[in-house]
Scaffold this motif. Structure first.
Motif, mmCIF file in Angstrom:
data_model
loop_
_atom_site.group_PDB
_atom_site.id
_atom_site.type_symbol
_atom_site.label_atom_id
_atom_site.label_comp_id
_atom_site.label_asym_id
_atom_site.label_seq_id
_atom_site.Cartn_x
_atom_site.Cartn_y
_atom_site.Cartn_z
ATOM 1 N N PHE A 163 60.705 80.149 27.900
ATOM 2 C CA PHE A 163 60.138 80.921 29.008
ATOM 3 C C PHE A 163 60.660 80.322 30.317
ATOM 4 O O PHE A 163 60.438 79.148 30.606
ATOM 5 C CB PHE A 163 58.614 80.885 28.954
ATOM 6 N N LEU A 164 61.341 81.143 31.115
ATOM 7 C CA LEU A 164 62.074 80.633 32.271
ATOM 8 C C LEU A 164 61.286 80.669 33.573
ATOM 9 O O LEU A 164 61.445 79.815 34.422
ATOM 10 C CB LEU A 164 63.379 81.426 32.432
ATOM 11 N N ASN A 165 60.469 81.676 33.766
ATOM 12 C CA ASN A 165 59.715 81.801 35.027
ATOM 13 C C ASN A 165 58.324 82.351 34.742
ATOM 14 O O ASN A 165 57.903 83.352 35.300
ATOM 15 C CB ASN A 165 60.454 82.703 36.021
ATOM 16 N N ALA A 166 57.614 81.653 33.868
ATOM 17 C CA ALA A 166 56.347 82.179 33.361
ATOM 18 C C ALA A 166 55.166 81.960 34.300
ATOM 19 O O ALA A 166 54.121 82.587 34.144
ATOM 20 C CB ALA A 166 56.033 81.560 32.003
ATOM 21 N N ALA A 167 55.297 81.074 35.296
ATOM 22 C CA ALA A 167 54.173 80.792 36.197
ATOM 23 C C ALA A 167 53.836 82.015 37.039
ATOM 24 O O ALA A 167 54.715 82.656 37.614
ATOM 25 C CB ALA A 167 54.503 79.610 37.106
ATOM 26 N N GLY A 168 52.553 82.358 37.092
ATOM 27 C CA GLY A 168 52.124 83.506 37.884
ATOM 28 C C GLY A 168 52.583 84.825 37.332
ATOM 29 O O GLY A 168 52.860 85.761 38.083
ATOM 30 N N ALA A 169 52.648 84.940 36.004
ATOM 31 C CA ALA A 169 53.221 86.120 35.367
ATOM 32 C C ALA A 169 52.550 87.425 35.802
ATOM 33 O O ALA A 169 53.217 88.433 35.986
ATOM 34 C CB ALA A 169 53.139 85.976 33.846
ATOM 35 N N LYS A 170 51.226 87.419 35.986
ATOM 36 C CA LYS A 170 50.512 88.635 36.389
ATOM 37 C C LYS A 170 49.905 88.537 37.773
ATOM 38 O O LYS A 170 49.731 89.546 38.455
ATOM 39 C CB LYS A 170 49.396 88.965 35.383
ATOM 40 N N THR A 171 49.544 87.339 38.207
ATOM 41 C CA THR A 171 48.826 87.188 39.473
ATOM 42 C C THR A 171 49.702 86.651 40.594
ATOM 43 O O THR A 171 49.295 86.662 41.755
ATOM 44 C CB THR A 171 47.628 86.231 39.299
ATOM 45 N N GLY A 172 50.885 86.142 40.236
ATOM 46 C CA GLY A 172 51.780 85.577 41.240
ATOM 47 C C GLY A 172 51.564 84.103 41.514
ATOM 48 O O GLY A 172 52.329 83.490 42.252
ATOM 49 N N ARG A 173 50.530 83.516 40.874
ATOM 50 C CA ARG A 173 50.248 82.087 41.105
ATOM 51 C C ARG A 173 49.864 81.411 39.801
ATOM 52 O O ARG A 173 49.155 81.996 38.978
ATOM 53 C CB ARG A 173 49.125 81.911 42.123
ATOM 54 N N LEU A 174 50.310 80.176 39.650
ATOM 55 C CA LEU A 174 49.943 79.397 38.471
ATOM 56 C C LEU A 174 48.430 79.222 38.402
ATOM 57 O O LEU A 174 47.832 79.315 37.325
ATOM 58 C CB LEU A 174 50.642 78.037 38.514
ATOM 59 N N LEU A 175 47.810 78.948 39.553
ATOM 60 C CA LEU A 175 46.352 78.822 39.651
ATOM 61 C C LEU A 175 45.847 79.983 40.502
ATOM 62 O O LEU A 175 45.792 79.890 41.738
ATOM 63 C CB LEU A 175 45.964 77.482 40.260
ATOM 64 N N PRO A 176 45.510 81.089 39.892
ATOM 65 C CA PRO A 176 45.209 82.319 40.644
ATOM 66 C C PRO A 176 44.046 82.210 41.607
ATOM 67 O O PRO A 176 44.023 82.907 42.629
ATOM 68 C CB PRO A 176 44.910 83.338 39.539
ATOM 69 N N THR A 177 43.074 81.347 41.331
ATOM 70 C CA THR A 177 41.932 81.234 42.242
ATOM 71 C C THR A 177 42.219 80.260 43.380
ATOM 72 O O THR A 177 41.413 80.134 44.305
ATOM 73 C CB THR A 177 40.665 80.758 41.497
ATOM 74 N N GLN A 201 33.774 87.711 35.480
ATOM 75 C CA GLN A 201 33.704 86.963 36.738
ATOM 76 C C GLN A 201 35.046 86.303 37.049
ATOM 77 O O GLN A 201 35.507 86.305 38.193
ATOM 78 C CB GLN A 201 32.606 85.902 36.652
ATOM 79 N N ALA A 202 35.666 85.745 36.029
ATOM 80 C CA ALA A 202 36.959 85.090 36.226
ATOM 81 C C ALA A 202 38.019 86.099 36.640
ATOM 82 O O ALA A 202 38.871 85.807 37.487
ATOM 83 C CB ALA A 202 37.376 84.369 34.951
ATOM 84 N N GLY A 203 37.982 87.283 36.054
ATOM 85 C CA GLY A 203 38.951 88.315 36.422
ATOM 86 C C GLY A 203 38.898 88.649 37.899
ATOM 87 O O GLY A 203 39.935 88.781 38.566
ATOM 88 N N LEU A 204 37.699 88.752 38.429
ATOM 89 C CA LEU A 204 37.539 89.008 39.868
ATOM 90 C C LEU A 204 38.078 87.835 40.684
ATOM 91 O O LEU A 204 38.806 88.017 41.662
ATOM 92 C CB LEU A 204 36.068 89.254 40.198
ATOM 93 N N ALA A 205 37.713 86.626 40.273
ATOM 94 C CA ALA A 205 38.151 85.431 41.012
ATOM 95 C C ALA A 205 39.661 85.253 40.969
ATOM 96 O O ALA A 205 40.253 84.689 41.900
ATOM 97 C CB ALA A 205 37.457 84.189 40.437
ATOM 98 N N MET A 206 40.303 85.742 39.912
ATOM 99 C CA MET A 206 41.748 85.606 39.761
ATOM 100 C C MET A 206 42.522 86.724 40.450
ATOM 101 O O MET A 206 43.753 86.757 40.400
ATOM 102 C CB MET A 206 42.105 85.561 38.271
ATOM 103 N N GLY A 207 41.795 87.645 41.074
ATOM 104 C CA GLY A 207 42.451 88.731 41.785
ATOM 105 C C GLY A 207 42.863 89.890 40.902
ATOM 106 O O GLY A 207 43.628 90.765 41.326
ATOM 107 N N LEU A 208 42.332 89.940 39.685
ATOM 108 C CA LEU A 208 42.682 91.009 38.750
ATOM 109 C C LEU A 208 41.739 92.198 38.857
ATOM 110 O O LEU A 208 41.969 93.231 38.225
ATOM 111 C CB LEU A 208 42.683 90.469 37.318
ATOM 112 N N GLY A 209 40.672 92.061 39.634
ATOM 113 C CA GLY A 209 39.714 93.149 39.800
ATOM 114 C C GLY A 209 38.782 93.278 38.608
ATOM 115 O O GLY A 209 38.460 92.294 37.934
ATOM 116 N N ASP A 210 38.342 94.507 38.347
ATOM 117 C CA ASP A 210 37.466 94.788 37.221
ATOM 118 C C ASP A 210 38.308 94.780 35.943
ATOM 119 O O ASP A 210 39.149 95.652 35.728
ATOM 120 C CB ASP A 210 36.808 96.155 37.409
ATOM 121 N N VAL A 211 38.098 93.785 35.097
ATOM 122 C CA VAL A 211 38.925 93.640 33.894
ATOM 123 C C VAL A 211 38.217 94.154 32.639
ATOM 124 O O VAL A 211 38.651 93.869 31.523
ATOM 125 C CB VAL A 211 39.364 92.172 33.692
#
Length: 358
Positions: free
Chosen positions: A163-177, A233-243
């Protein structure tokens, strides 16, 4: 009655049909309806389709030649829900990913070398890139071999995924919160997005040992309800919205290893416990062991280049970590070895078109 060419493949500890993109509708909604019908979604056994009645066997991969200069092929993963008539294309699937290289070579999308062919894959779900090293002696894909992976009987040829650039695959950040630790429903967690968005927690914080069988965990409805509250709750905190209608983030329970490994893990998909662990999940879990202050480091800290062994219900999986020269965790590379097998090729019938009189 319409038919679609497909190849049924086992990829790692998952299984599902693999399609060429040009054999499916280009409109996403029409494409999804076709997949729901041919998989038999909406029934617990997927009895009227080729799905296997489990999240691990209700997966679809769609492959095409890539226009991107850094990739040979594009791969779209589709998680087809078993009992609900819907799909989710938010996450990648690293197990099905290991079937993409052999499929691409055998369908002429990549020219085979010898004794090994590297297939550069762009995952369209996450816009991440993966190198897949496939054994191709004399220019032909080799499936037989001596490599065993826990959760799959027998042995097969190894397929190495990097995996070459897997950090932030969906949220753009390794630590989304933006924090190493958060608290949800009274439970301390590390939210990480490395190949797969996940919420990592100590099993004991939820009243579990972390060594329960998947069946035991799936049978505890009160525990599953609490786990889902935390995930929402984590989904909201990670910027994913209603998961609530998404399969990410994945909740994971951590405990000390009992068989010489690094961690013991129970990975959820997200509402049932995986019988082993997702390959993308393993990448993120191994990375968490190298992040100072994470809940994983509470159990087993890792430094520098390392081999992380994750114990799961089906055995173990190994992940090799290669830190960046500048120490930036966002640039960390991770690789693992999986296996794949071509199960059958042919045409699958689309029952929904039959019912409309086609």
């Amino acid at each position: 009655m319409r038919t679609v060419p497909c190849v049924l493949m086992r990829g790692g500890t998952s299984k599902g049909p693999v399609f060429l993109a040009n054999h499916l509708p280009t409109d996403p909604q029409q494409r999804d309806e076709v997949l729901l019908s041919l998989m038999g979604s909406g029934h617990e056994l997927e009895i009227d389709g080729i799905g296997g009645g489990s999240p691990q066997t209700s997966k679809v991969a769609i492959v095409s030649r890539s226009p991107h200069p850094d990739a040979d092929v594009d791969y779209l993963f589709v998680q087809v829900m078993v009992t609900q008539r819907r799909v989710d294309t938010a996450p990648n699937c690293g197990n099905m990913l290991c079937a993409i290289g052999p499929f691409a070579i055998e369908h002429g999308l990549v020219n085979a070398g010898s004794p090994m062919t590297r297939v550069r894959i762009r995952n369209l779900n996450t816009n991440t890139f993966v190198d897949s090293d496939v054994m191709t002696p004399n220019g032909r894909v080799r499936y037989d071999g001596d490599t065993a992976i826990d959760g799959v009987p027998g042995t097969a040829a190894p397929i190495k995924l990097t995996f070459l650039n897997a950090a932030g695959a969906k949220t753009g950040r390794l630590l989304p919160t933006g924090r190493m630790r958060d608290e949800f429903d009274g439970v301390v967690a590390t939210c990480i997005d490395m190949a797969m968005p996940m919420v990592l927690m100590h099993a004991e914080a939820l009243g579990k040992t972390g060594y329960e069988s998947p069946a035991e965990l799936d049978a505890d409805s009160a525990f599953l309800q609490r786990l889902e509250r935390i995930r929402l709750q984590a989904g909201l905190a990670m910027g994913l919205g209603d998961v609530s209608q998404m399969v990410i983030p994945k909740p994971v329970l951590l405990a000390p290893a009992r068989h010489g490994g690094t961690l013991s893990v129970r990975y959820f998909m997200p509402h049932t416990c995986h019988r082993s662990v997702a390959a993308t999940g393993a990448i993120g879990l191994a990375t968490a062991c190298a992040l100072p202050g994470s809940v994983a480091q509470d159990i087993k800290p890792i430094e520098g280049e390392a081999l992380v062994r994750l114990e799961h219900p089906g055995g173990q999986i190994e992940v090799s970590l290669q830190p960046a020269a500048d120490g930036n965790p966002e640039k960390l590379r991770a690789s693992l070895v999986r296996t794949a097998r071509r199960l059958f090729s042919g045409e699958v019938y689309i029952p929904s078109l039959r019912r409309t009189g086609s």
